[in-house]
Design a protein around this motif. Structure first.
Motif, PDB file in Angstrom:
ATOM      1  N   ALA A 148      77.041  21.514  76.174  1.00 27.10           N
ATOM      2  CA  ALA A 148      77.957  22.286  77.008  1.00 27.10           C
ATOM      3  C   ALA A 148      79.087  22.930  76.213  1.00 27.10           C
ATOM      4  N   VAL A 149      79.337  22.428  75.024  1.00 24.36           N
ATOM      5  CA  VAL A 149      80.330  23.066  74.152  1.00 24.36           C
ATOM      6  C   VAL A 149      79.872  24.468  73.764  1.00 24.36           C
ATOM      7  N   HIS A 150      78.559  24.663  73.695  1.00 21.49           N
ATOM      8  CA  HIS A 150      77.995  25.903  73.146  1.00 21.49           C
ATOM      9  C   HIS A 150      77.224  26.739  74.158  1.00 21.49           C
ATOM     10  N   PHE A 151      76.742  26.107  75.245  1.00 16.76           N
ATOM     11  CA  PHE A 151      75.839  26.787  76.168  1.00 16.76           C
ATOM     12  C   PHE A 151      76.289  26.575  77.614  1.00 16.76           C
ATOM     13  N   SER A 152      76.058  27.592  78.445  1.00 19.98           N
ATOM     14  CA  SER A 152      76.280  27.455  79.886  1.00 19.98           C
ATOM     15  C   SER A 152      75.154  26.625  80.495  1.00 19.98           C
ATOM     16  N   ASP A 153      75.339  26.213  81.750  1.00 17.84           N
ATOM     17  CA  ASP A 153      74.269  25.487  82.428  1.00 17.84           C
ATOM     18  C   ASP A 153      73.021  26.356  82.553  1.00 17.84           C
ATOM     19  N   ALA A 154      73.196  27.644  82.784  1.00 17.84           N
ATOM     20  CA  ALA A 154      72.042  28.538  82.873  1.00 17.84           C
ATOM     21  C   ALA A 154      71.270  28.558  81.560  1.00 17.84           C
ATOM     22  N   GLU A 155      71.984  28.568  80.452  1.00 20.80           N
ATOM     23  CA  GLU A 155      71.331  28.579  79.143  1.00 20.80           C
ATOM     24  C   GLU A 155      70.632  27.251  78.859  1.00 20.80           C
ATOM     25  N   ILE A 156      71.269  26.144  79.231  1.00 24.00           N
ATOM     26  CA  ILE A 156      70.640  24.830  79.023  1.00 24.00           C
ATOM     27  C   ILE A 156      69.372  24.726  79.866  1.00 24.00           C
ATOM     28  N   LEU A 157      69.423  25.245  81.082  1.00 22.95           N
ATOM     29  CA  LEU A 157      68.243  25.241  81.944  1.00 22.95           C
ATOM     30  C   LEU A 157      67.128  26.084  81.331  1.00 22.95           C
ATOM     31  N   GLU A 158      67.470  27.259  80.820  1.00 20.95           N
ATOM     32  CA  GLU A 158      66.458  28.133  80.221  1.00 20.95           C
ATOM     33  C   GLU A 158      65.854  27.496  78.966  1.00 20.95           C
ATOM     34  N   LEU A 159      66.672  26.854  78.156  1.00 16.37           N
ATOM     35  CA  LEU A 159      66.144  26.175  76.968  1.00 16.37           C
ATOM     36  C   LEU A 159      65.135  25.094  77.361  1.00 16.37           C
ATOM     37  N   GLY A 160      65.457  24.315  78.389  1.00 16.33           N
ATOM     38  CA  GLY A 160      64.540  23.274  78.839  1.00 16.33           C
ATOM     39  C   GLY A 160      63.272  23.835  79.448  1.00 16.33           C
ATOM     40  N   PHE A 161      63.409  24.910  80.198  1.00 14.55           N
ATOM     41  CA  PHE A 161      62.242  25.565  80.800  1.00 14.55           C
ATOM     42  C   PHE A 161      61.322  26.094  79.708  1.00 14.55           C
ATOM     43  N   PHE A 162      61.921  26.734  78.718  1.00 17.00           N
ATOM     44  CA  PHE A 162      61.158  27.255  77.585  1.00 17.00           C
ATOM     45  C   PHE A 162      60.433  26.123  76.856  1.00 17.00           C
ATOM     46  N   ALA A 163      61.151  25.040  76.574  1.00 19.53           N
ATOM     47  CA  ALA A 163      60.561  23.903  75.865  1.00 19.53           C
ATOM     48  C   ALA A 163      59.417  23.281  76.655  1.00 19.53           C
ATOM     49  N   THR A 164      59.553  23.238  77.980  1.00 15.44           N
ATOM     50  CA  THR A 164      58.499  22.686  78.830  1.00 15.44           C
ATOM     51  C   THR A 164      57.204  23.466  78.671  1.00 15.44           C
ATOM     52  N   ILE A 165      57.305  24.780  78.645  1.00 13.01           N
ATOM     53  CA  ILE A 165      56.103  25.604  78.501  1.00 13.01           C
ATOM     54  C   ILE A 165      55.500  25.444  77.115  1.00 13.01           C
ATOM     55  N   VAL A 166      56.334  25.377  76.084  1.00 18.83           N
ATOM     56  CA  VAL A 166      55.816  25.192  74.723  1.00 18.83           C
ATOM     57  C   VAL A 166      54.983  23.920  74.636  1.00 18.83           C
ATOM     58  N   SER A 167      55.553  22.805  75.055  1.00 20.51           N
ATOM     59  CA  SER A 167      54.824  21.541  74.927  1.00 20.51           C
ATOM     60  C   SER A 167      53.705  21.415  75.954  1.00 20.51           C
ATOM     61  N   GLY A 168      53.878  22.015  77.117  1.00 23.91           N
ATOM     62  CA  GLY A 168      52.792  22.009  78.098  1.00 23.91           C
ATOM     63  C   GLY A 168      51.576  22.758  77.585  1.00 23.91           C
ATOM     64  N   TRP A 169      51.809  23.916  76.983  1.00 25.24           N
ATOM     65  CA  TRP A 169      50.717  24.684  76.375  1.00 25.24           C
ATOM     66  C   TRP A 169      50.040  23.858  75.284  1.00 25.24           C
ATOM     67  N   THR A 170      50.852  23.220  74.448  1.00 26.52           N
ATOM     68  CA  THR A 170      50.295  22.419  73.349  1.00 26.52           C
ATOM     69  C   THR A 170      49.455  21.278  73.900  1.00 26.52           C
ATOM     70  N   LYS A 171      49.920  20.651  74.959  1.00 24.42           N
ATOM     71  CA  LYS A 171      49.150  19.553  75.554  1.00 24.42           C
ATOM     72  C   LYS A 171      47.804  20.060  76.069  1.00 24.42           C
ATOM     73  N   LEU A 172      47.788  21.243  76.651  1.00 21.16           N
ATOM     74  CA  LEU A 172      46.535  21.832  77.131  1.00 21.16           C
ATOM     75  C   LEU A 172      45.557  22.058  75.978  1.00 21.16           C
ATOM     76  N   VAL A 173      46.016  22.713  74.920  1.00 24.47           N
ATOM     77  CA  VAL A 173      45.085  23.050  73.836  1.00 24.47           C
ATOM     78  C   VAL A 173      44.684  21.814  73.037  1.00 24.47           C
ATOM     79  N   PHE A 174      45.523  20.784  73.031  1.00 21.94           N
ATOM     80  CA  PHE A 174      45.124  19.512  72.409  1.00 21.94           C
ATOM     81  C   PHE A 174      44.121  18.775  73.298  1.00 21.94           C
ATOM     82  N   ALA A 175      44.422  18.688  74.587  1.00 25.90           N
ATOM     83  CA  ALA A 175      43.555  17.937  75.501  1.00 25.90           C
ATOM     84  C   ALA A 175      42.146  18.516  75.552  1.00 25.90           C
TER      85      ALA A 175
END
Length: 200
Positions: A148-175
């Protein structure tokens, strides 16, 4: 090399866009198997390209709030920690081109490395919540305060959303065994640094 149970569409039978992506992936990473499998359902891969890369990563619509620099850091941290060889073959050179140093890339196994400033360390720590092996992630008050020192709540939410898709995609191609893997950056079995492996 992957050996999926799902069928692979012959390269010559792929739509032109998937065939071009397959050839580019083989040029960079020596592996285009996932594009052959997605030849059964091209619309899914096109959705991924248009929405994950176009809309979210590249901000094609202009309505995302996080600078691409931070998404580049999250994407690379996750692909290195998840151990996706093909992802890293693309992501390491892209991170170097974005301005992350060779030393920083090779230190991404340590979110507290002094090679990173406080904002970078906070993003790396957030990324750790979304690695595939983390079965019980939680944004703690301490980590939220650092972010929160560096990012708004909207930015923290977007970072988490982005990370979810990255690892979700990876889980798909690994599985589905659609992609070549490698040791995680922090694995004791890893014998070469990310830049030595992918930026030669």
């Amino acid at each position: 090399m992957p050996n999926p149970l799902l069928g692979r569409v012959a390269p010559e039978a792929l739509p032109d866009d998937l065939r071009a992506l397959r050839e580019a992936s083989i040029d960079v990473a020596g592996d285009g198997v996932r594009l052959e499998v997605f030849g059964h359902h091209p619309a899914l891969y096109r959705w991924y390209q248009a929405n994950f890369y176009g809309a979210l990563f590249d901000n094609a619509g202009g309505d995302m709030v996080v600078d691409r620099k931070w998404k580049e850091l999250v994407r690379l941290k996750l692909s290195l920690t998840n151990g996706c060889f093909v992802c890293n073959a693309h992501n390491v050179p892209a991170a170097l081109a974005t301005g992350w140093s060779q030393a920083q890339i090779d230190a991404m196994g340590d979110a507290s490395s002094p090679l990173f400033g406080a904002q970078e360390q906070a993003v790396l720590a957030l990324s750790e919540l979304f690695v595939i092996r983390n079965a019980d992630p939680l944004l703690t008050p301490a980590l939220y305060a650092r972010l929160a020192v560096h990012f708004s709540d909207a930015e923290i939410l977007e970072l988490g959303f982005f990370a979810t898709i990255v690892s979700g995609w990876t889980k798909l191609v690994f599985a589905y065994d659609l992609i070549t893997r490698e040791c995680a950056i922090d694995s004791p079995e890893r014998t070469a640094s990310p830049t030595a492996t992918h930026a030669a």
